[in-house]
Design a protein around this motif. Structure first.
Motif, PDB file in Angstrom:
ATOM      1  N   GLY A   1       0.830  -1.194   0.000  1.00 44.60           N
ATOM      2  CA  GLY A   1       0.000   0.000   0.000  1.00 44.60           C
ATOM      3  C   GLY A   1       0.868   1.248   0.000  1.00 44.60           C
ATOM      4  O   GLY A   1       1.892   1.293   0.688  1.00 44.60           O
ATOM      5  N   LEU A   2       0.466   2.234  -0.783  1.00 42.62           N
ATOM      6  CA  LEU A   2       1.238   3.468  -0.894  1.00 42.62           C
ATOM      7  C   LEU A   2       0.421   4.653  -0.389  1.00 42.62           C
ATOM      8  O   LEU A   2      -0.810   4.657  -0.498  1.00 42.62           O
ATOM      9  CB  LEU A   2       1.642   3.714  -2.360  1.00 42.62           C
ATOM     10  N   GLU A   3       1.102   5.625   0.154  1.00 37.62           N
ATOM     11  CA  GLU A   3       0.446   6.859   0.567  1.00 37.62           C
ATOM     12  C   GLU A   3       1.473   7.979   0.637  1.00 37.62           C
ATOM     13  O   GLU A   3       2.679   7.733   0.762  1.00 37.62           O
ATOM     14  CB  GLU A   3      -0.260   6.683   1.918  1.00 37.62           C
ATOM     15  N   HIS A   4       0.972   9.206   0.553  1.00 42.26           N
ATOM     16  CA  HIS A   4       1.850  10.361   0.656  1.00 42.26           C
ATOM     17  C   HIS A   4       2.306  10.549   2.090  1.00 42.26           C
ATOM     18  O   HIS A   4       1.508  10.450   3.033  1.00 42.26           O
ATOM     19  CB  HIS A   4       1.130  11.632   0.185  1.00 42.26           C
ATOM     20  N   GLY A   5       3.587  10.810   2.249  1.00 46.30           N
ATOM     21  CA  GLY A   5       4.122  11.118   3.567  1.00 46.30           C
ATOM     22  C   GLY A   5       4.008  12.602   3.849  1.00 46.30           C
ATOM     23  O   GLY A   5       3.691  13.406   2.965  1.00 46.30           O
ATOM     24  N   PRO A   6       4.259  13.018   5.086  1.00 46.61           N
ATOM     25  CA  PRO A   6       4.164  14.438   5.448  1.00 46.61           C
ATOM     26  C   PRO A   6       5.147  15.318   4.694  1.00 46.61           C
ATOM     27  O   PRO A   6       4.937  16.531   4.567  1.00 46.61           O
ATOM     28  CB  PRO A   6       4.461  14.428   6.956  1.00 46.61           C
ATOM     29  N   ASP A   7       6.228  14.738   4.177  1.00 48.99           N
ATOM     30  CA  ASP A   7       7.219  15.529   3.448  1.00 48.99           C
ATOM     31  C   ASP A   7       6.947  15.565   1.948  1.00 48.99           C
ATOM     32  O   ASP A   7       7.746  16.092   1.178  1.00 48.99           O
ATOM     33  CB  ASP A   7       8.615  14.958   3.691  1.00 48.99           C
ATOM     34  N   GLY A   8       5.800  15.006   1.537  1.00 47.27           N
ATOM     35  CA  GLY A   8       5.460  14.996   0.123  1.00 47.27           C
ATOM     36  C   GLY A   8       5.949  13.783  -0.622  1.00 47.27           C
ATOM     37  O   GLY A   8       5.585  13.581  -1.778  1.00 47.27           O
ATOM     38  N   GLY A   9       6.791  12.960   0.014  1.00 44.91           N
ATOM     39  CA  GLY A   9       7.264  11.741  -0.619  1.00 44.91           C
ATOM     40  C   GLY A   9       6.254  10.615  -0.467  1.00 44.91           C
ATOM     41  O   GLY A   9       5.142  10.800   0.044  1.00 44.91           O
ATOM     42  N   ILE A  10       6.645   9.447  -0.910  1.00 46.66           N
ATOM     43  CA  ILE A  10       5.766   8.277  -0.837  1.00 46.66           C
ATOM     44  C   ILE A  10       6.230   7.356   0.271  1.00 46.66           C
ATOM     45  O   ILE A  10       7.424   7.082   0.411  1.00 46.66           O
ATOM     46  CB  ILE A  10       5.760   7.524  -2.184  1.00 46.66           C
ATOM     47  N   ARG A  11       5.278   6.893   1.069  1.00 41.70           N
ATOM     48  CA  ARG A  11       5.560   5.904   2.104  1.00 41.70           C
ATOM     49  C   ARG A  11       4.836   4.611   1.751  1.00 41.70           C
ATOM     50  O   ARG A  11       3.849   4.619   1.022  1.00 41.70           O
ATOM     51  CB  ARG A  11       5.096   6.403   3.481  1.00 41.70           C
TER      52      ARG A  11
ATOM     53  N   ALA B   1      20.666   7.253  -9.763  1.00 38.21           N
ATOM     54  CA  ALA B   1      19.840   7.992  -8.800  1.00 38.21           C
ATOM     55  C   ALA B   1      20.680   8.543  -7.653  1.00 38.21           C
ATOM     56  O   ALA B   1      20.496   9.687  -7.215  1.00 38.21           O
ATOM     57  CB  ALA B   1      18.740   7.087  -8.268  1.00 38.21           C
ATOM     58  N   ALA B   2      21.606   7.724  -7.156  1.00 40.71           N
ATOM     59  CA  ALA B   2      22.469   8.195  -6.073  1.00 40.71           C
ATOM     60  C   ALA B   2      23.368   9.332  -6.563  1.00 40.71           C
ATOM     61  O   ALA B   2      23.630  10.290  -5.821  1.00 40.71           O
ATOM     62  CB  ALA B   2      23.307   7.043  -5.533  1.00 40.71           C
ATOM     63  N   GLY B   3      23.812   9.244  -7.816  1.00 43.29           N
ATOM     64  CA  GLY B   3      24.693  10.271  -8.350  1.00 43.29           C
ATOM     65  C   GLY B   3      24.026  11.624  -8.520  1.00 43.29           C
ATOM     66  O   GLY B   3      24.670  12.670  -8.372  1.00 43.29           O
ATOM     67  N   VAL B   4      22.717  11.614  -8.837  1.00 37.47           N
ATOM     68  CA  VAL B   4      22.006  12.880  -9.033  1.00 37.47           C
ATOM     69  C   VAL B   4      21.367  13.391  -7.754  1.00 37.47           C
ATOM     70  O   VAL B   4      20.668  14.402  -7.765  1.00 37.47           O
ATOM     71  CB  VAL B   4      20.934  12.742 -10.140  1.00 37.47           C
ATOM     72  N   GLY B   5      21.590  12.674  -6.635  1.00 32.55           N
ATOM     73  CA  GLY B   5      21.147  13.179  -5.346  1.00 32.55           C
ATOM     74  C   GLY B   5      19.730  12.840  -4.945  1.00 32.55           C
ATOM     75  O   GLY B   5      19.088  13.612  -4.202  1.00 32.55           O
ATOM     76  N   VAL B   6      19.204  11.719  -5.395  1.00 36.61           N
ATOM     77  CA  VAL B   6      17.874  11.289  -4.949  1.00 36.61           C
ATOM     78  C   VAL B   6      17.886  11.077  -3.437  1.00 36.61           C
ATOM     79  O   VAL B   6      18.880  10.591  -2.872  1.00 36.61           O
ATOM     80  CB  VAL B   6      17.452   9.994  -5.681  1.00 36.61           C
ATOM     81  N   ASP B   7      16.777  11.416  -2.798  1.00 41.83           N
ATOM     82  CA  ASP B   7      16.660  11.293  -1.349  1.00 41.83           C
ATOM     83  C   ASP B   7      17.047   9.878  -0.899  1.00 41.83           C
ATOM     84  O   ASP B   7      16.501   8.897  -1.417  1.00 41.83           O
ATOM     85  CB  ASP B   7      15.224  11.592  -0.933  1.00 41.83           C
ATOM     86  N   PRO B   8      17.982   9.739   0.061  1.00 42.63           N
ATOM     87  CA  PRO B   8      18.442   8.409   0.478  1.00 42.63           C
ATOM     88  C   PRO B   8      17.322   7.503   0.980  1.00 42.63           C
ATOM     89  O   PRO B   8      17.336   6.292   0.712  1.00 42.63           O
ATOM     90  CB  PRO B   8      19.453   8.708   1.591  1.00 42.63           C
ATOM     91  N   TYR B   9      16.343   8.062   1.717  1.00 41.69           N
ATOM     92  CA  TYR B   9      15.249   7.219   2.219  1.00 41.69           C
ATOM     93  C   TYR B   9      14.445   6.647   1.058  1.00 41.69           C
ATOM     94  O   TYR B   9      14.122   5.452   1.036  1.00 41.69           O
ATOM     95  CB  TYR B   9      14.338   8.018   3.149  1.00 41.69           C
ATOM     96  N   THR B  10      14.099   7.512   0.099  1.00 43.15           N
ATOM     97  CA  THR B  10      13.332   7.050  -1.061  1.00 43.15           C
ATOM     98  C   THR B  10      14.115   6.006  -1.844  1.00 43.15           C
ATOM     99  O   THR B  10      13.573   4.971  -2.250  1.00 43.15           O
ATOM    100  CB  THR B  10      12.991   8.234  -1.976  1.00 43.15           C
ATOM    101  N   LEU B  11      15.400   6.255  -2.049  1.00 42.60           N
ATOM    102  CA  LEU B  11      16.225   5.314  -2.801  1.00 42.60           C
ATOM    103  C   LEU B  11      16.340   3.984  -2.066  1.00 42.60           C
ATOM    104  O   LEU B  11      16.279   2.913  -2.680  1.00 42.60           O
ATOM    105  CB  LEU B  11      17.609   5.915  -3.035  1.00 42.60           C
ATOM    106  N   SER B  12      16.482   4.044  -0.744  1.00 40.50           N
ATOM    107  CA  SER B  12      16.560   2.820   0.048  1.00 40.50           C
ATOM    108  C   SER B  12      15.262   2.024  -0.028  1.00 40.50           C
ATOM    109  O   SER B  12      15.272   0.800  -0.154  1.00 40.50           O
ATOM    110  CB  SER B  12      16.883   3.156   1.504  1.00 40.50           C
TER     111      SER B  12
END
Length: 449
Positions: A27-37, A112-123
């Motif tokens: 299940g997916l939903e928007h997190g408080p920071d605008g990302g996906i949880r 993605a890591a090289g262009v600076g994608v958020d570490p939490y999202t990438l993980s």
């Protein structure tokens, strides 16, 4: 012995249910920071743990794998082949598609890591793309042990899985008692190996010939599972739930062993009826494509989730009712339909890649099996591959948002070495002529997977 369509059906059925189960609980939903949880459904809505009884179907995949591997190894022995040669070919057929998948995912992670994608999202994305990898190192180990396990089967028959089960129960008792956790690693091979070993027995007619033994396995395994959950320390969930101890899957527990025995019993009971069903060409035309695409489906089935996450959740067009609410469950139907449609597109796109891998395998598998001087590299390749795949399974493709250098290197080295051993024809200048009568040619790609 001819090809058993029921075994192919079991493999396809197991993979399809695993895929649907993963899609259902994601299940997916928007997190408080605008990302996906991605909240953990089994932990957030505890009653859903009962659903895992229907979707934890991997014992049947190991049962079918043992059945197929037993026949393949028997044909290899009859043709004078070696254990190392057979193991090398089986290994490379599993690692080729896995290596292509992993290489593409790791390339995306590196960019993605090289262009600076958020570490939490990438993980999170890296974990989602590797969540199914637990199966691969276990199956590699069992494939490598097949010549030894089959020799034990020829000598002791059904007593082998019985002893394996007893040792697994003892190891699980140590884990539950809080002793050294590494003891539980044995159960990845022992518990799933019981189903794999019963596959040998099934092929040779030692179980499943009548209804008494399958009924005993189904009833005994089901009763044992019920007692272990109701009176013992084990949870009902047959999928890992964060914070649960003991777990039924990490490592496989006594309850998982009981459930595997029950599933095997039911599978053997319904075998005659399902064989009659899949003997119909209309039914077989539905089953066969799923079996042929089983490895691709298994590896790539979380990609549609990421596609829908980017297209519908990041853009805000996806409805987001309360997580686990009635409306949320009603929307699971279109969710599954859309994912299935995207998955069909992924399979179509990957078809040329599958054909290319098949061509590489056919071109390279000519020549003699590995000589003594190269056998060491096969076992080193297996060790490196198992370690790398285990690392991906535990920490994902982007642990802490970083590129996993050591696992990536280990898989690359393992695949390269096993390919050199199993596919000596790759180094030839001319495409080798096909060998007539090669028993290995009768093994389908999905049998190796």
């Amino acid at each position: 012995m001819g090809r058993d369509r029921y075994v192919d059906f079991l493999r396809a059925w197991a993979i399809v249910l695993v895929v649907c189960g993963h899609w259902l609980i994601t299940g997916l939903e928007h997190g408080p920071d605008g990302g996906i949880r991605a909240p953990e459904l089994l932990a957030t809505v505890p009653w859903t743990q009962w659903l895992t009884l229907g979707f934890q179907i991997m014992p049947l995949f190991f049962l079918a794998g043992g059945y197929a591997a037993g026949g393949s190894w028997e044909r290899e022995r009859a043709a004078g082949g070696t254990a190392a040669g057979w193991v090398a070919r089986r290994t490379v057929r599993l690692l080729l598609p896995t290596g292509v998948y992993s290489g593409l995912v790791l390339l995306a992670v590196g960019i993605a890591a090289g262009v600076g994608v958020d570490p939490y999202t990438l993980s999170l994305v890296g974990w989602a793309m590797a969540m199914q990898f637990w199966f691969l190192p276990v199956y590699l180990v069992l494939s490598a042990l097949t010549p030894v396990l089959h020799a034990a089967h020829r000598r002791w028959g059904p007593r082998v899985p019985v002893v394996m089960g007893a040792v697994a129960l003892a190891a699980d008792a140590v884990v539950v008692a809080g002793r050294p956790s590494y003891v539980g690693l044995l159960n990845y091979v022992l518990v799933w190996g019981v189903a794999y070993q019963v596959g040998f027995c099934w092929r040779d007619g030692l179980v499943g010939g009548g209804r008494a033994v399958p009924a005993l396995l189904a009833a005994g395994g089901g009763l044992a599972f019920t007692l272990l959950v109701a009176l013992g320390p084990f949870p009902v969930s047959l999928i890992l739930v964060t914070g649960q101890h003991p777990s039924n899957t990490n490592p496989p527990s006594a309850a998982m062993l009981a459930w595997a025995v029950a599933q095997v019993g039911v599978c053997l009971l319904v075998a005659p009826a399902v064989r009659r069903l899949v003997a119909r060409e209309r039914v077989w035309r539905l089953v066969r494509p799923a079996g042929e695409a089983s490895m691709t489906l298994y590896l790539w089935h979380m990609l549609p989730v990421l596609v829908i996450a980017a297209a519908c959740y990041l853009t805000g067009i996806a409805p987001e009712p309360g997580f686990g609410s009635l409306t949320w469950w009603a929307l699971r139907v279109p969710w599954l339909v859309v994912l299935a449609l995207v998955m069909v597109g992924v399979l179509i796109v990957l078809r040329p890649v599958e054909r290319g891998m098949a061509a590489v395998y056919e071109r390279g598998r000519s020549g003699a099996g590995p000589g003594r001087a190269r056998t060491w590299s096969l076992w080193f390749a297996l060790a490196a591959s198992v370690a790398a795949l285990s690392g991906f399974a535990v920490r994902g493709f982007a642990p802490d948002g970083r590129f996993p250098v050591l696992p990536a290197l280990g898989l690359a080295v393992g695949l390269a070495l096993v390919a050199l051993v199993a596919l000596p024809g790759l180094l030839s200048v001319r495409p080798p002529a096909p060998r007539s009568g090669d028993p290995a040619a009768k093994d389908s790609v999905e049998e190796a997977a």
